[in-house]
Design an enzyme around this catalytic site. Structure first.
Site, PDB file in Angstrom:
ATOM      1  N   PRO A  66       0.846  -1.192   0.000  1.00 21.11           N
ATOM      2  CA  PRO A  66       0.000   0.000   0.000  1.00 21.11           C
ATOM      3  C   PRO A  66       0.882   1.243   0.000  1.00 21.11           C
ATOM      4  O   PRO A  66       1.938   1.246   0.632  1.00 21.11           O
ATOM      5  CB  PRO A  66      -0.766  -0.101   1.329  1.00 21.11           C
ATOM      6  CG  PRO A  66      -0.587  -1.506   1.797  1.00 21.11           C
ATOM      7  CD  PRO A  66       0.719  -1.960   1.237  1.00 21.11           C
ATOM      8  N   HIS A  67       0.479   2.265  -0.723  1.00 20.90           N
ATOM      9  CA  HIS A  67       1.292   3.480  -0.739  1.00 20.90           C
ATOM     10  C   HIS A  67       0.427   4.712  -0.940  1.00 20.90           C
ATOM     11  O   HIS A  67      -0.678   4.621  -1.456  1.00 20.90           O
ATOM     12  CB  HIS A  67       2.383   3.407  -1.817  1.00 20.90           C
ATOM     13  CG  HIS A  67       1.861   3.041  -3.165  1.00 20.90           C
ATOM     14  ND1 HIS A  67       1.606   1.740  -3.538  1.00 20.90           N
ATOM     15  CD2 HIS A  67       1.530   3.794  -4.236  1.00 20.90           C
ATOM     16  CE1 HIS A  67       1.149   1.706  -4.780  1.00 20.90           C
ATOM     17  NE2 HIS A  67       1.084   2.942  -5.231  1.00 20.90           N
TER      18      HIS A  67
END
Length: 155
Positions: A66-67
């Site tokens: 996730p970013h």
């Protein structure tokens, strides 16, 4: 060259998130990001959630990255988490995720953000690295697997 130890602080490792959904995982991670890096957990959570809505960050083989981008940030920060119970992250191979590496980048990080993503995904595509990560809950061991294996692979 992107060096993992520059974005991942040795404390920013969670050995056992016990969550019932992807949303709960992202909430736990956002709280941790606030604790370790002083960012606002709500801002982090909303940014991560927004990114997930664009398309899942599950990469396959039980790994997700996730970013998000946050305006108040000066440099890219990372956090690694292991889930006690693998969860559906919408990965292409339909495999549930138990290894999560989160990247939070400044808004104007451009190419560095992509370099960091590429670097982390290269590390976590390595089968033996993932086996090592799965077989320990020791924080310093996890940190050295994520940071040293990477430098050898980059050489």
């Amino acid at each position: 060259l992107m060096i993992v130890s520059e974005i991942l602080s040795p404390e920013a490792i969670i050995t056992s998130i016990n969550a019932s959904s992807k949303k709960r995982v992202l909430q736990e991670i956002s709280i941790a990001v606030e604790n370790f890096y002083g960012l606002n957990q709500t801002e982090v959570f909303l940014a991560l959630q927004e990114r997930e809505d664009l398309g899942p960050t599950g990469m396959g083989h039980g790994v997700a990255i996730p970013h998000a981008r946050i305006s108040s940030l000066k440099s890219i920060k990372g956090l690694f988490a292991k889930l006690i119970k693998p969860l559906d992250f919408g990965s292409m191979d339909s495999q549930n995720v138990d290894l999560v590496f989160v990247l939070i980048a400044p808004h104007e990080s451009g190419a560095n953000h992509l370099k960091a993503l590429a670097k982390i995904s290269r590390i976590l595509r390595n089968k033996s690295t993932c086996e090592k990560l799965r077989s320990t809950v020791d924080k310093s061991a996890l940190y050295s697997i994520l940071t040293t294996d990477a430098e050898i692979q980059a050489a």
